[in-house]
Write an enzyme that holds these catalytic residues in place. Structure first.
Site, PDB file in Angstrom:
ATOM      1  N   TYR A 109       0.864  -1.199  -0.044  1.00  0.00           N
ATOM      2  CA  TYR A 109       0.022  -0.126   0.011  1.00  0.00           C
ATOM      3  C   TYR A 109       1.005   1.148  -0.130  1.00  0.00           C
ATOM      4  O   TYR A 109       1.809   1.428   0.990  1.00  0.00           O
ATOM      5  CB  TYR A 109      -0.785  -0.305   1.196  1.00  0.00           C
ATOM      6  CG  TYR A 109      -1.767   1.121   1.322  1.00  0.00           C
ATOM      7  CD1 TYR A 109      -3.089   1.470   0.802  1.00  0.00           C
ATOM      8  CD2 TYR A 109      -1.420   2.472   1.771  1.00  0.00           C
ATOM      9  CE1 TYR A 109      -3.754   2.585   0.995  1.00  0.00           C
ATOM     10  CE2 TYR A 109      -1.866   3.553   1.878  1.00  0.00           C
ATOM     11  CZ  TYR A 109      -3.087   3.576   1.488  1.00  0.00           C
ATOM     12  OH  TYR A 109      -3.802   4.698   1.339  1.00  0.00           O
ATOM     13  N   GLU A 197      -3.252   7.645  -3.982  1.00  0.00           N
ATOM     14  CA  GLU A 197      -3.128   6.421  -3.348  1.00  0.00           C
ATOM     15  C   GLU A 197      -3.009   5.347  -4.473  1.00  0.00           C
ATOM     16  O   GLU A 197      -3.613   5.165  -5.517  1.00  0.00           O
ATOM     17  CB  GLU A 197      -4.532   6.013  -2.815  1.00  0.00           C
ATOM     18  CG  GLU A 197      -4.529   4.864  -1.772  1.00  0.00           C
ATOM     19  CD  GLU A 197      -5.745   4.380  -1.234  1.00  0.00           C
ATOM     20  OE1 GLU A 197      -5.949   4.663  -0.138  1.00  0.00           O
ATOM     21  OE2 GLU A 197      -6.653   4.081  -1.909  1.00  0.00           O
TER      22      GLU A 197
END
Ligand code: ADP
Ligand code: MG
Length: 419
Positions: A109, A197
């Site tokens: 992530y 993101e």
């Protein structure tokens, strides 16, 4: 403003970020054609909506043939996808992105956000890729790595390396990760993003570090500096009420209650909503007319609030400094004369030219309920709303004649079944 995954990937490529080959499609046939252009024997069809969590909701499908691609598309196009990020109404799918499937070694992530507390860009990373950051924060909070960027010096290479080592990225590809993170930071700063993101960021057997998903949000107030980004807006993904207001240069926020609020200034909007709640009501929206609003602008605002089907009562709360109460009153009267409504309207005006404003309301002949203070206004709008609700329920109740007829029919049916 949010953009689609394929648009974010397009932008990030310009900053040297590696992504799988992919192309956009507006129909199942076009998607199959795109896969042949991309080449290979395995593809991923991805619904383009402004929300994450598509994988779990059937919005990301791995395919190995034309037929599978078309089937995947048919299950997506024109349908709504509901994920934990879309809200219960879901988001419509009108475009899909076809991408070459990548064989993944590890998923990570990576996020960049504007942290308002420290007033810095914060980098958030985790080796638990593919999962939503909120879930990681709950299940393994210690796995989240955070780094703050000092704006005076920018993101330093050593910080990127530190993050790579904390993630356990193999030494041989640390440099690829560093280049990717530097590219993300440059994109974030140069394009005035507030969020970037990449989830998942993946590594492959060949040592590539790829963005497999990408999400970007931009600062609306900086869009004038980036017309090429402003053009990426997809109104099909936004609340239609908010779109209509934005097109008219008004700030509008749609909510779930029944009382429409027209105010000036965000602070007064918050206070108005709190007071409505305190008085026992729920706001349906709030519309900020801003400063120095002309009667035409006020009328536009009122028309927008009226057009919201959820609105069962309206509260106009203006504390005029730069604004003028007489202009607000003129706009309100104009809008209500052009579009007569059967919902109660309460107006509380205070400040510049308030006497003139009150006179316009009083002489308009319209049933506008006036109030002197905010609490009074909130109580009056909630009371008026409750009364009008009871009235409309009574109207909906069948008359004595209808009831008598229904009773007669019931009795006749009963008589038949018992005989
Ligand atoms: P979302 O976050 O909306 O669920 P993603 O783009 O992250 O959508 O895709 C979900 C999952 O699908 C990823 O975590 C990854 O495992 C897989 N995936 C997505 N794109 C590809 C691709 N090009 N090749 C292989 N797997 C992929
Ligand atoms: Mg994702």
């Amino acid at each position: 403003m949010d953009i689609h995954e394929y648009q974010a990937k397009e932008l990030l490529k310009q900053y040297g970020i590696d992504t799988p080959p992919g192309a956009l499609a507006y129909s199942p046939e076009q998607a199959a054609y795109r896969s042949r252009e991309i080449g290979g024997d395995k593809w991923v069809v991805k619904a383009q909506v402004h929300a994450g969590g598509r994988g779990k909701a059937g919005g990301v499908k791995v395919c190995t043939s034309d037929t599978e691609i078309q089937q995947a598309c048919e299950s997506m196009f024109g349908h709504k996808i509901v994920t934990h990020q879309t809200g219960p109404d879901g988001k419509g799918i009108y475009r899909v992105y076809v991408e070459g499937a990548v064989s993944i070694v590890n998923e990570y992530y990576l996020g960049l956000v504007l942290d308002r507390t420290t007033q810095r860009v914060m980098i958030v990373a985790s080796a638990e890729g593919g999962m939503e950051i909120e879930d990681i924060a709950q299940s393994r909070p210690t796995s989240i790595i955070r780094a703050t960027v000092e704006p005076a010096v920018g993101l330093r290479e050593f910080q990127c390396r530190e993050i790579a080592f904390s993630l356990g990225i193999d030494n041989s590809i640390v440099q690829n990760f560093v280049r990717l993170l530097e590219g993300c930071y440059r994109a974030f700063r140069e394009l005035d993003a507030t969020m970037l993101e990449i989830n998942p960021l993946v590594t492959t057997e060949e040592g590539r570090v790829l963005a497999l998903d990408a999400k970007m949000t931009f600062d609306d107030n900086a869009l004038f500096r980036h017309p090429q980004i402003a053009e990426l807006r997809d109104k099909s993904q936004e609340d239609p009420r908010e779109c209509r207001a934005a097109d008219r240069g008004l700030s509008y926020v749609g909510l779930n209650g029944q009382i429409g609020c027209v105010v000036n200034g965000a602070g007064l909007a918050m206070a108005t909503m709190d007071t409505i709640k305190m008085a026992g009501g729920e706001p349906a929206n709030f519309l900020d007319i801003g400063g120095g609003a002309t009667p035409e602008r006020v009328a536009k605002a009122i028309r927008l609030v009226i057009s919201d089907a959820n609105v069962e009562a309206i509260l106009v709360n203006i504390f005029a400094g730069i604004n003028r109460c007489d202009w607000v009153a003129e706009g309100l009267v104009q809008a209500l004369k052009d579009n007569p409504v059967d919902v109660p309207v309460v107006a509380r005006l205070a400040g510049t030219n308030v006497e003139a404003g009150q006179r316009i309301l009083a002489s308009s002949g319209l049933p506008i309920i006036r109030a002197g203070t905010l609490i009074e206004a909130a109580e009056r709008v909630v009371n008026a709303w409750e009364n009008s609700k009871q009235l409309s329920q009574r109207k909906k109740q069948p008359s004595k004649k209808v009831k008598a007829k229904a009773r007669a029919v019931r009795q006749a049916v009963d008589a038949k079944t018992t005989s």
